[in-house]
Design an enzyme around this catalytic site. Structure first.
Site, PDB file in Angstrom:
ATOM      1  N   LYS A  39      45.032 -53.622 -13.336  1.00 24.33           N
ATOM      2  CA  LYS A  39      45.538 -52.259 -13.525  1.00 24.33           C
ATOM      3  C   LYS A  39      44.646 -51.618 -14.586  1.00 24.33           C
ATOM      4  CE  LYS A  39      49.702 -49.549 -14.524  1.00 24.33           C
ATOM      5  NZ  LYS A  39      48.950 -48.415 -14.959  1.00 24.33           N
ATOM      6  N   ARG A  93      45.225 -36.878  -9.967  1.00 20.98           N
ATOM      7  CA  ARG A  93      46.579 -37.077  -9.461  1.00 20.98           C
ATOM      8  C   ARG A  93      47.355 -35.752  -9.449  1.00 20.98           C
ATOM      9  NH1 ARG A  93      50.416 -41.545 -12.249  1.00 20.98           N
ATOM     10  NH2 ARG A  93      52.197 -40.191 -12.218  1.00 20.98           N
TER      11      ARG A  93
HETATM   12  P1  AMP Z   1      51.588 -45.855 -14.046  1.00 22.06           P
HETATM   13  O1  AMP Z   1      50.633 -44.736 -14.349  1.00 22.06           O
HETATM   14  O2  AMP Z   1      51.998 -46.626 -15.228  1.00 22.06           O
HETATM   15  O3  AMP Z   1      52.738 -45.406 -13.155  1.00 22.06           O
HETATM   16  O4  AMP Z   1      50.773 -46.903 -13.152  1.00 22.06           O
HETATM   17  C1  AMP Z   1      50.259 -46.603 -11.893  1.00 22.06           C
HETATM   18  C2  AMP Z   1      48.832 -46.084 -12.014  1.00 22.06           C
HETATM   19  O5  AMP Z   1      47.926 -47.148 -12.306  1.00 22.06           O
HETATM   20  C3  AMP Z   1      48.275 -45.512 -10.746  1.00 22.06           C
HETATM   21  O6  AMP Z   1      48.716 -44.175 -10.560  1.00 22.06           O
HETATM   22  C4  AMP Z   1      46.768 -45.593 -10.950  1.00 22.06           C
HETATM   23  O7  AMP Z   1      46.329 -44.406 -11.597  1.00 22.06           O
HETATM   24  C5  AMP Z   1      46.616 -46.744 -11.940  1.00 22.06           C
HETATM   25  N1  AMP Z   1      45.875 -47.918 -11.421  1.00 22.06           N
HETATM   26  C6  AMP Z   1      44.985 -48.634 -12.147  1.00 22.06           C
HETATM   27  N2  AMP Z   1      44.477 -49.649 -11.434  1.00 22.06           N
HETATM   28  C7  AMP Z   1      45.040 -49.583 -10.206  1.00 22.06           C
HETATM   29  C8  AMP Z   1      44.925 -50.387  -9.021  1.00 22.06           C
HETATM   30  N3  AMP Z   1      44.139 -51.456  -8.956  1.00 22.06           N
HETATM   31  N4  AMP Z   1      45.693 -50.031  -7.945  1.00 22.06           N
HETATM   32  C9  AMP Z   1      46.515 -48.956  -7.999  1.00 22.06           C
HETATM   33  N5  AMP Z   1      46.663 -48.181  -9.087  1.00 22.06           N
HETATM   34  C10 AMP Z   1      45.939 -48.486 -10.186  1.00 22.06           C
END
Ligand code: AMP
Length: 573
Positions: free
Chosen positions: A257, A278
């Protein structure tokens, strides 16, 4: 359609807080629009003149509205400003002064919506010398022929503050009630899914309404088009590796991530490359480096690829947290300088469209294979996300540890069989990270400080979103910012960003338009009658601005409730 007719609908919507009633009012309007050629009136209901994916802004300040009112009414500036101070809503001021204006006989009552759309659509196009005067005359032209209630809503539209409480959910439901017949909740739910899917692909309610008027088949024909922004699929939380496997099944894909920002990379059939965030903002110009990488390292004619851009230190080559590279998203000048100073690496993790074919309904295991076939990995430029596919908990745990060691936030856990659902926060992919006491919230209020901090806002009211009503509900107040720049964010800087968004002042307290999204860290969540959300965060601290996210993206009441229950159960992971 007469603009006055639309304004009566605005009034009705403003007076009726119930979502059901609002849906009924809007459906009645849409029924009369069914046979009108121009469906763009639906944008005016949203308080806009362009579809949601379009970033164009009117760029009109309160001061310019005051000038236009002065010009159209002949009433003195002092009087307008003093009324505005008293009432706090420039729309209402416009209504009052239009009622009393000297040239009372001049209303022509012939303002039609097409004319309002035409003038407002011209505003963002104006550039260069004389722009302010041209804007002024376009607005005054509308105000001169406006009735009091029309003046009120013209001003509110210009200031992006329509105050009719009508969110995308209500518009979607009204389109359904206008265009389709359903016998029960289950059937209605199917229509909701259909329209929502069309919206997530197009972000354009006028297009959806036009197609819905023609029938279900027409709605289904709304396809993905490279170059046209679409909403990204969002993640839910996993509580542990074990929980992740439980939710998405075995085997599952685990990916780093990356702690960066989302980039939706598009290349159309003609070879044009576009990059969206986004929030659906077009940031292609800010990322000439990425455009270059895409040309060099992705071998396909057309595509839509989902990815995360992450910053790294040029010397040590270590990944850096999001805050470091966030400046690159908004930067309009000296872009090359920033490209050198703050390099990024693009990590592609999904593909939605390839060479004329939509892939969203294909299972993730197939999409990820396709993605890996067309990308030539180049570290520190563009590559596919680091990934393992496993059914072994120990191996997944090791991978998670490694991600944290590599300065990333944690891991994403993905179901191999699931499709890509644009715009949805579904369980097709999960996020797992150790610092779970973090939320994205929107700033909706503030309070000026005392003494040394008298001119700056010293505390900020934070709100989450009620997923049922689309309203923003207060959940806490953060004041933990240091005076000096901390993580690129100081009181002074935040105050500067917030000042143009202030809608009302009461003493030292101010109400703020919900626009600025921040990530906060908190110690605990409690139930509390103090805030409208019914919850209160203990010791929330703003840790970063999220210029890449919209207010609509902030944590929902449902998620807060889940976090609260998790805290109650004292699950630590
Ligand atoms: P959050 O922002 O905490 O909801 O986490 C989800 C976000 O992690 C997604 O919207 C992406 O921007 C980010 N992200 C980073 N690495 C990845 C990955 N390998 N697959 C999908 N999302 C990712």
């Amino acid at each position: 359609m007469q603009y006055s007719q639309l304004c009566e609908v605005y009034e009705d919507l403003e007076k009726n807080p119930s979502r059901l009633k609002k849906t009924e009012i809007l459906s009645n309007l849409l029924k009369t629009l069914k046979h009108e050629k121009n469906k763009e009136i639906i944008y005016l209901i949203q308080g806009k003149v362009f579809p949601d994916y379009c970033e164009k802004e009117f760029g009109i300040s309160e001061q310019l509205c005051i000038k236009a009112l002065l010009k159209s009414s002949g009433i003195s500036k002092d009087k307008i400003v003093s009324e505005w101070r008293k009432i706090g809503d420039l729309g209402l001021v416009a209504e009052h002064i239009t009622k009393n204006k000297k040239q009372n006989t001049l209303f022509s009552h012939k303002l039609i919506t097409d004319k309002v759309l035409k003038n407002l659509k011209t505003l963002p196009e104006l550039q260069g010398k004389g722009t302010v005067d041209k804007k002024l005359s376009l607005i005054s032209e509308l105000l001169t022929s406006a009735s009091p209630i029309e003046a009120k809503y013209i001003i509110r539209t210009l200031l992006n503050d329509l105050r009719i409480g009508t969110g995308p959910g209500t518009i979607r439901d009204s389109i359904i009630d206008t265009c389709f017949k359903y016998k029960n909740i289950k059937q209605k739910k199917e229509f909701i899914d259909l329209i929502q899917a069309a919206y997530d692909r197009s972000n354009d309610f006028a297009l959806i309404f036009e197609k819905a008027c023609k029938g279900i088949k027409s709605i289904k024909s709304i396809n993905l088009t490279p170059g046209h922004p679409l909403k990204a699929m969002l993640a839910l939380k996993a509580e542990s590796i074990k929980d992740g496997f439980k939710k998405v099944g075995k085997p599952a894909a685990f990916e780093y991530k990356y702690d960066g920002f989302r980039m939706m990379i598009n290349k159309d059939e003609q070879g044009n490359i576009k990059i969206f965030t986004r929030r659906l903002d077009d940031v292609t110009n800010q990322f000439p480096d990425v455009v270059q990488y895409v040309k060099q390292h992705i071998k396909a004619k057309s595509f839509i690829i989902d990815s995360e851009a992450v910053g790294f230190n040029k010397k040590t080559k270590k990944y850096t947290p999001f805050q470091g590279v966030s400046q690159r998203i908004k930067r309009k000048h000296n872009i090359q300088e920033l490209v050198k100073k703050l390099p990024i690496e693009v990590n592609a993790f999904d593909i939605l469209y390839l060479n004329g074919k939509e892939l969203t309904n294909e299972p993730f295991e197939k999409r990820t294979k396709i993605l890996r076939k067309i990308i030539i990995n180049k570290r520190y430029h563009l590559k596919t996300a680091h990934q393992i596919i496993t059914n072994n908990e120990k191996q997944a745990q090791e991978f998670y540890k490694q991600a944290l060691k590599d300065n990333q936030e944690g891991v994403m856990i993905k179901n191999l069989k699931d499709k890509y659902q644009p715009g949805a926060r579904v369980g097709h992919m999960l996020k797992l990270k150790p610092a779970e006491n973090e939320l994205d919230l929107v700033i909706t209020g503030g309070e000026y400080g005392k003494g040394k901090r008298a001119g700056a806002l010293a505390s900020f009211v934070l709100s989450c979103k009620d997923n049922k009503t689309d309203k923003f509900l207060e959940i806490g107040k953060a004041s933990g910012l240091k005076e000096k720049e901390e993580l690129g964010l100081s009181f002074i800087e935040l105050t500067k960003k917030i000042k143009p968004l202030i809608t009302k002042e009461h003493g030292r307290k101010v109400d703020i338009k919900p626009k600025i999204v921040v990530t906060i860290r908190y110690q605990n969540i409690q139930r509390s009658p103090t805030y409208k959300s019914g919850f209160a965060l203990r010791f929330p601290r703003i840790i970063q601005l999220r210029p890449d996210r919209k207010a609509d993206d902030v944590a929902t009441l449902k998620e807060i409730n889940e976090d609260y229950e998790r805290h109650e159960l004292k699950i630590r992971y």
